[in-house]
Design an enzyme around this catalytic site. Sequence first.
Site, PDB file in Angstrom:
ATOM      1  N   HIS A   1       0.880  -1.177   0.000  1.00 22.91           N
ATOM      2  CA  HIS A   1       0.000   0.000   0.000  1.00 22.91           C
ATOM      3  C   HIS A   1       0.910   1.217   0.000  1.00 22.91           C
ATOM      4  O   HIS A   1       1.654   1.427   0.952  1.00 22.91           O
ATOM      5  CB  HIS A   1      -0.884   0.004   1.249  1.00 22.91           C
ATOM      6  CG  HIS A   1      -1.719  -1.229   1.386  1.00 22.91           C
ATOM      7  ND1 HIS A   1      -3.022  -1.285   0.971  1.00 22.91           N
ATOM      8  CD2 HIS A   1      -1.418  -2.465   1.864  1.00 22.91           C
ATOM      9  CE1 HIS A   1      -3.510  -2.505   1.202  1.00 22.91           C
ATOM     10  NE2 HIS A   1      -2.548  -3.251   1.744  1.00 22.91           N
TER      11      HIS A   1
ATOM     12  N   GLU B   1      -7.203 -12.352   6.288  1.00 28.00           N
ATOM     13  CA  GLU B   1      -6.185 -11.751   7.171  1.00 28.00           C
ATOM     14  C   GLU B   1      -6.728 -11.860   8.599  1.00 28.00           C
ATOM     15  O   GLU B   1      -6.134 -12.503   9.448  1.00 28.00           O
ATOM     16  CB  GLU B   1      -5.935 -10.287   6.768  1.00 28.00           C
ATOM     17  CG  GLU B   1      -4.896  -9.572   7.624  1.00 28.00           C
ATOM     18  CD  GLU B   1      -4.720  -8.091   7.254  1.00 28.00           C
ATOM     19  OE1 GLU B   1      -5.634  -7.501   6.642  1.00 28.00           O
ATOM     20  OE2 GLU B   1      -3.670  -7.507   7.623  1.00 28.00           O
TER      21      GLU B   1
ATOM     22  N   ASP C   1       3.541  -5.019   2.594  1.00 25.73           N
ATOM     23  CA  ASP C   1       2.241  -4.476   3.012  1.00 25.73           C
ATOM     24  C   ASP C   1       2.318  -2.965   3.283  1.00 25.73           C
ATOM     25  O   ASP C   1       1.998  -2.176   2.410  1.00 25.73           O
ATOM     26  CB  ASP C   1       1.705  -5.232   4.231  1.00 25.73           C
ATOM     27  CG  ASP C   1       0.180  -5.206   4.350  1.00 25.73           C
ATOM     28  OD1 ASP C   1      -0.475  -4.669   3.449  1.00 25.73           O
ATOM     29  OD2 ASP C   1      -0.354  -5.729   5.343  1.00 25.73           O
ATOM     30  N   ASP C   2       2.727  -2.600   4.493  1.00 25.07           N
ATOM     31  CA  ASP C   2       2.848  -1.185   4.892  1.00 25.07           C
ATOM     32  C   ASP C   2       4.193  -1.019   5.604  1.00 25.07           C
ATOM     33  O   ASP C   2       4.249  -0.913   6.833  1.00 25.07           O
ATOM     34  CB  ASP C   2       1.704  -0.806   5.836  1.00 25.07           C
ATOM     35  CG  ASP C   2       0.343  -1.039   5.194  1.00 25.07           C
ATOM     36  OD1 ASP C   2      -0.085  -0.204   4.390  1.00 25.07           O
ATOM     37  OD2 ASP C   2      -0.273  -2.082   5.487  1.00 25.07           O
TER      38      ASP C   2
HETATM   39  N1  HPA Z   1      -5.230  -5.023   5.500  1.00 22.15           N
HETATM   40  C1  HPA Z   1      -6.329  -4.312   5.218  1.00 22.15           C
HETATM   41  N2  HPA Z   1      -6.280  -3.045   4.837  1.00 22.15           N
HETATM   42  C2  HPA Z   1      -5.091  -2.465   4.721  1.00 22.15           C
HETATM   43  C3  HPA Z   1      -3.935  -3.154   4.999  1.00 22.15           C
HETATM   44  C4  HPA Z   1      -4.012  -4.508   5.400  1.00 22.15           C
HETATM   45  O1  HPA Z   1      -3.020  -5.220   5.645  1.00 22.15           O
HETATM   46  N3  HPA Z   1      -2.915  -2.278   4.787  1.00 22.15           N
HETATM   47  C5  HPA Z   1      -3.455  -1.116   4.370  1.00 22.15           C
HETATM   48  N4  HPA Z   1      -4.774  -1.220   4.339  1.00 22.15           N
HETATM   49 ZN    ZN Z   2      -2.523  -5.072   2.678  1.00 22.04          ZN
END
Ligand code: HPA
Ligand code: ZN
Length: 339
Positions: A22, A203, A281-282
């Site tokens: 993201h 998740e 991911d982030d």
């Molecule tokens: N999951 C869901 N939404 C998100 C994530 C994630 O890992 N990272 C940024 N938005």
């Molecule tokens: Zn994600």
Amino acid sequence: MTNPDPRWALIERLPKAELHLHIEGSLEPEMLFDLAARNAVAIPFGSAEEVRAAYSFSNLQDFLDIYYQGMSVLLTEQDFFDLTWAYLARAAADNVRHVEIFFDPQGHTMRGVGFTTVLNGIEAALKRAQAELGITYRLIMCFLRHLSEEDAFATLAMAEPHLERIHGVGLDSSELGHPPSKFARVFARARALGLHVTAHAGEEGPPEYVREALDLLKVERIDHGNRALEDAELTQRIAAAAITLTVCPLSNLRLCVIGEMAQSPVQRMLDAGLKVTINSDDPAYFGGYVNDNFRTVAEALDLGPAQIVELARNSFTGSFLPIAEQARHLAEIDRAARG
Ligand code: HPA
Ligand code: ZN
């Protein structure tokens, strides 16, 4: 002196694709501070160190609250360019050769930032990285699943004049209580427009959400997918269909999806014949970029070189690149694997 583990050099030398990133989650505390000052946006922190100290999460929602707050400093095309360029320079240092980047337009349009401001800034950095760093890209627009179907349709309509610049749609944000079925019609429209489709599922959400993503959204990949492993029949189906899972080890740990890195699903997924990939991911929020994620999971699960190479191969075969380009990267992986 002991010799360093040869797996670390292998990880560094392997060409890799990142498929689950993201772009707003690559906003490092230092840049958060710089942009807050540049744009005169008030943030409730006195220093980058204070920001980092606040990055302690017990679940996905804890993180999302801070992630959306962080976005408030992103206002201009230049801001989106700077954010994206910083990520791409960092990815290049990890020998990432191809990226498929998520962005969250609703996180910006709801604050009055124009859709094209976001798109222009991100794309300009991606184009420059392609020219100067040799990194190819795809751009994936995510719908925020805690918002309505109507809002997602409106966002898709904003994207329609730019379909040659946007390659796919995804689904992210708060998973529990927002099943893929909520967006079945939006995804049908996106597919009809020729867009690629992927979705976060499993998740925090149950295996049923993964099944819905496959059956109702007809996704080509599953982002995360951890909880698919709770259902043997579903796991077999994902393996048989060669659906790629974009797993994010440090994210899983920091969002308490797993209690410790040894519980990462990567080994079990490989054993089950699933096409798993490693992603960050982030990274600004979870403490590591792609190679950090490879290292931490290889160490905790004692992955061997062949498994590390398999993970890198999956990142290209699971990408939206044409087969001929995938093959070129796979040949380079073979060369890198030989050392
Ligand atoms: N999951 C869901 N939404 C998100 C994530 C994630 O890992 N990272 C940024 N938005
Ligand atoms: Zn994600």
